[in-house]
Motif scaffolding. Structure first.
Motif, PDB file in Angstrom:
ATOM      1  N   LEU A 163       7.697  -7.490  -3.259  1.00  0.00           N
ATOM      2  CA  LEU A 163       8.065  -7.162  -1.892  1.00  0.00           C
ATOM      3  C   LEU A 163       9.446  -7.852  -1.538  1.00  0.00           C
ATOM      4  N   TRP A 164       9.963  -8.819  -2.002  1.00  0.00           N
ATOM      5  CA  TRP A 164      11.110  -9.350  -1.924  1.00  0.00           C
ATOM      6  C   TRP A 164      12.186  -8.405  -2.469  1.00  0.00           C
ATOM      7  N   MET A 183       1.565 -13.886  -6.702  1.00  0.00           N
ATOM      8  CA  MET A 183       2.858 -14.295  -6.714  1.00  0.00           C
ATOM      9  C   MET A 183       3.754 -13.087  -7.215  1.00  0.00           C
ATOM     10  N   GLU A 184       3.345 -12.382  -8.107  1.00  0.00           N
ATOM     11  CA  GLU A 184       4.217 -11.151  -8.464  1.00  0.00           C
ATOM     12  C   GLU A 184       4.300 -10.199  -7.222  1.00  0.00           C
ATOM     13  N   LEU A 185       3.244 -10.205  -6.597  1.00  0.00           N
ATOM     14  CA  LEU A 185       3.368  -9.196  -5.586  1.00  0.00           C
ATOM     15  C   LEU A 185       4.298  -9.529  -4.260  1.00  0.00           C
ATOM     16  N   LEU A 186       4.403 -10.917  -4.303  1.00  0.00           N
ATOM     17  CA  LEU A 186       5.401 -11.369  -3.227  1.00  0.00           C
ATOM     18  C   LEU A 186       6.846 -11.087  -4.087  1.00  0.00           C
ATOM     19  N   ASN A 187       7.177 -11.230  -5.049  1.00  0.00           N
ATOM     20  CA  ASN A 187       8.323 -10.639  -5.628  1.00  0.00           C
ATOM     21  C   ASN A 187       8.558  -9.436  -5.623  1.00  0.00           C
TER      22      ASN A 187
END
Length: 284
Positions: A7-8, A1-5
């Motif tokens: 990326l955003w 989830m942190e990786l997705l944040n």
């Protein structure tokens, strides 16, 4: 989830940075334009056509004189007091005859002094605009170009000459139609150049310039140097203010591809010193 944040966040920053950079560039342009206006006591109008990657994907777009340009320039002239001089910074390969003619006629009607700066080149329609000025100020290596009209992919003068070399029964209808359009186009451009030039030059010189620039005696990309422009009788000088070049630096060419020209962008008054060069020469 942190990786997705992350990326955003990266995508958000990547989309904002080009906008910020563009706003900073526009602010720098305004400052330089104002500096040149204060120095010259005039309104400065730029007509610069280069490839600029303005979109997020960075696709470059080729630019030329179009109707939108003429609308903007006419509006700028309308907002200028009749007693205030106008300086036009021209850097263009040309474009639509209609747009270039509108700009040229509007500049010719302006009561105060009109000067055109050509730091690098002003071809075709750009030359037509330059001929409307009281003075053309060119860099020593800058060039103007012929104003002969083009019909499709061919010069109008060449279409006329091709038809003249054959009898009508050996020429197809489409070519005859093109020749008719070409003849009208050449006459119209000659008339425009004649009317623009007669404001600054004698009737005989205006006729000579109209014939020279619009009759197709050169190829359309023929470079008319400062020396040749003076030989033609144009009012040309080479006192380009340094601010003009600084403004041009604020309209960069697209950097999508690797640059083919590179140098250290500072003036040299003496040969550059190489670290350790004196000691090395002493040993030798």
């Amino acid at each position: 989830m942190e990786l997705l944040n992350l990326l955003w966040i990266f995508l958000a920053i990547s989309s904002v940075i080009p906008v910020i950079r563009q706003k900073m560039l526009e602010a720098s342009r305004v400052r330089m334009l104002r500096a040149l206006e204060e120095k010259r006591g005039s309104r400065v109008i730029t007509l610069i056509h280069r490839q600029e990657s303005m979109s997020f994907l960075g696709f470059p777009m080729a630019r030329y004189i179009d109707i939108e340009d003429s609308e903007q320039v006419l509006r700028a002239i309308k907002l200028t007091d009749p007693n205030l001089p106008i300086d036009v910074l021209l850097h263009t390969p040309g474009g639509l005859v209609l747009a270039a003619e509108q700009i040229a006629r509007a500049l010719a009607r302006h009561p105060a002094r009109v000067a055109v700066f050509v730091p690098h080149y002003a071809m075709s329609g750009g030359t037509m605009i330059a001929l409307a000025a009281d003075e053309i100020i060119m860099d020593e290596n800058a060039v103007l170009g012929p104003t002969d009209p083009q019909i499709g992919n061919y010069p109008a003068a060449s279409i006329l000459r091709a038809v003249e070399q054959k009898s009508c029964d050996k020429v197809d209808d489409q070519t005859l139609i093109l020749a008719d359009i070409a003849g009208k186009a050449v006459n119209q451009v000659k008339e425009t150049i004649r009317n623009l030039a007669c404001v600054q030059y004698s009737a005989e010189k205006a006729e000579e310039l109209a014939e020279k620039f619009a009759s197709g005696c050169w190829t359309h990309d023929y470079p008319i140097s400062v020396e040749e422009a003076k030989e033609l009788g144009l009012k040309v000088s080479t006192d380009v203010p340094p601010e003009v070049y600084q403004i041009m630096n604020l309209y960069p060419q697209s950097r999508v591809r690797r640059p083919s020209v590179d140098y250290i962008p500072v003036p040299y008054s003496t040969p550059p010193a190489i670290p350790g060069g004196a000691e090395r020469r002493a040993r030798e």
